[in-house]
Write a protein that holds these residues in place. Structure first.
Motif, PDB file in Angstrom:
ATOM      1  N   TYR A 345       0.839  -1.196   0.000  1.00  0.00           N
ATOM      2  CA  TYR A 345       0.000   0.000   0.000  1.00  0.00           C
ATOM      3  C   TYR A 345       0.877   1.249   0.000  1.00  0.00           C
ATOM      4  N   TYR A 353      -5.225   0.062  -1.777  1.00  0.00           N
ATOM      5  CA  TYR A 353      -6.429  -0.319  -1.028  1.00  0.00           C
ATOM      6  C   TYR A 353      -7.358   0.877  -0.858  1.00  0.00           C
ATOM      7  N   ARG A 354      -8.653   0.598  -0.932  1.00  0.00           N
ATOM      8  CA  ARG A 354      -9.678   1.581  -0.573  1.00  0.00           C
ATOM      9  C   ARG A 354     -10.781   0.822   0.171  1.00  0.00           C
ATOM     10  N   ALA A 396     -12.244  -0.849  -8.000  1.00  0.00           N
ATOM     11  CA  ALA A 396     -11.017  -0.694  -7.207  1.00  0.00           C
ATOM     12  C   ALA A 396      -9.864  -1.486  -7.822  1.00  0.00           C
ATOM     13  N   ASP A 401      -6.244  -0.796  -6.723  1.00  0.00           N
ATOM     14  CA  ASP A 401      -6.505  -0.999  -5.294  1.00  0.00           C
ATOM     15  C   ASP A 401      -6.914  -2.461  -5.083  1.00  0.00           C
ATOM     16  N   THR A 404      -8.902  -4.250  -1.908  1.00  0.00           N
ATOM     17  CA  THR A 404     -10.352  -4.152  -1.709  1.00  0.00           C
ATOM     18  C   THR A 404     -11.053  -5.455  -2.080  1.00  0.00           C
TER      19      THR A 404
END
Length: 460
Positions: A345, A353-354, A396, A401, A404
């Motif tokens: 991350y 990541y979200r 995502a 990301d 997620t």
């Protein structure tokens, strides 16, 4: 001169560096190497050298060119002869420093010309010539007896079939249990309600004449709510499906901790220390609280032996090791299983990541409703409520990301909902691959295609 010993000297085969103490039963080994008569052993043993105590595992690959390569390297310096770790040596302790490498240099003589005396000497050098594939743990200065010696074929088999490398304490624990019950080591802890399973079945020889598909190996003792990051090695005889396994955040890493779970209750993973000795000790401490009079004596006896062996091996028995504390700081989100997700991350650019479209509580509510839905309409309503979550996780992934989608897949597994197996598989497989965690992708795929609630999860 004794007739047997005279035959031994004239034998053209290579002298086995482990001499009369060699435990190998493989006919191919005995066809290549000769061994001195056992009754002459006392006259052949030189004084044993003392070495610095080290807690590490060394795996030597038995490639076909090893003899020729060793012969060519005879004139090289000691430091050069210990450098070739990529093709012949795999260090499996988590943090091997440069100074550790310096203490394990190759000092063996040419095996084809060595005498029985030289072969016996080379037994005590943990970087000696790799004629016999072994895992060797050197704790000679602490007088650990016997030293940890495991056939390299077992290590290769576990890596090939289970897609992970087991840490040194795994093999040390097997050695410990073998002392307790040599005839049936898998049941060494039976008196306290624990059984060795999973990769331990390989060490027990259970797979020696078994042929299974690649997917079957990946679900061997894989419980219903186990994430791909978990490799189960112990189970209890409790009807709750209690089991203990190693947990690693990346398939290429050694496990940072062990976790336990009651598969029939929930998907929560309880941290059990940084090694299997600590995990079993924590289990015994909890078992004491149950007040079971029939297991009281067995608990005390096992715990005493366990702590003594851990002390001799220099094993950290704390409930939370430094590595576990470091891992906590890397967690990007707390998944349903409570152990958390660690993925690459980039904080500066907020990439990797979200958060999911729904918080954990709302997501859990939808999944529970879906699990309990009795009509097609109720099920469809739940799926409609979850659709934005699925869409958001897909977007995502498109925007790098990847954490997620993995969080969503792990939460589905942990919750226990069984009508979203293909959804969990889709998100886990695609995002694991994007993170170069292909082994986890294969495990998730095999598990979601054959996810079982049974407590008898052996493929044997």
């Amino acid at each position: 001169m004794n007739g047997d010993y005279e035959k031994y000297l004239k034998d053209k085969r290579i002298s086995c560096k482990y001499g009369a103490k060699c435990y190998q039963q493989n006919p191919a080994h005995h066809e290549k190497y000769k061994h001195p008569p056992k009754r002459k052993l006392k006259n052949l043993q030189p004084s044993i050298k003392k070495f610095k105590a080290e807690n590490k595992v060394i795996v030597r690959n038995n490639d076909s060119d090893s003899d020729e390569e060793d012969s060519k390297n005879q004139t090289n310096s000691d430091s050069e002869s210990s450098v070739d770790t990529k093709n012949r040596t795999l260090r499996v302790n988590n943090d091997v420093s440069d100074s550790d490498s310096e203490t394990s240099k190759d000092t063996s003589d040419d095996a084809e010309e060595s005498s029985p005396e030289q072969s016996a000497q080379s037994t005590n050098n943990d970087e000696s010539k790799g004629d016999i594939p072994k895992i060797i743990s050197t704790n000679i200065a602490k007088k650990i007896n016997p030293s940890l010696e495991i056939d390299e074929e077992w290590v290769k088999f576990i890596k090939e079939k289970f897609l992970v490398t087991m840490p040194e304490d795994f093999y040390q624990f097997w050695n410990f249990c073998k002392k307790i019950k040599p005839a049936n080591t898998l049941e060494a802890l039976r008196e306290v309600g624990l059984y060795l399973i999973g990769p331990f079945d390989v060490l027990a020889g259970k797979f020696s004449s078994i042929k299974k598909s690649p997917d079957e190996y990946l679900i061997h003792w894989r419980y219903y709510r186990d994430p791909p990051e978990m490799q189960t090695v112990l189970r209890s005889d409790e009807p709750t499906g209690y089991h203990i396994g190693y947990f690693r955040d990346s398939p290429g890493d050694l496990p940072t901790l062990l976790v336990s779970n009651h598969s029939k209750k929930n998907g929560i993973l309880t941290q059990m220390g940084g090694n299997i000795f600590s995990a079993v000790n924590i289990f015994l401490e909890e078992l004491k609280k149950s007040g079971n009079p029939f297991k009281k004596m067995a608990i005390g006896t096992l715990q005493t032996a366990l702590l003594k062996q851990a002390d001799l091996l220099g094993i950290d028995m704390s409930k939370k090791t430094e590595e576990m504390i470091k891992r906590e700081k890397k967690i990007v989100t707390r998944t349903f299983n409570k152990v958390g997700l660690v993925i690459p991350y980039d904080k500066k650019n907020d990439v990797g990541y979200r958060p999911l479209a729904l918080d954990n509580k709302a997501l859990e509510t939808y999944l529970t409703k879906l699990q309990n839905a009795k009509t097609k309409e109720e099920k469809q309503a739940c799926l409609s409520g979850l659709q934005p979550v699925f869409t958001f996780a897909s977007i995502a992934a498109d925007e790098c990301d990847f954490g997620t989608g993995i969080e969503l897949g792990l939460n589905i597994i942990s919750h226990g909902v069984d009508c979203l197996n293909s959804t969990a598989e889709q998100f886990l497989v695609s995002n694991y691959k994007l993170l170069n965690r292909d082994e986890f992708a294969k495990i998730a795929e095999a598990h979601m295609k054959n996810r079982r609630k049974s407590l008898n999860l052996s493929i044997l």
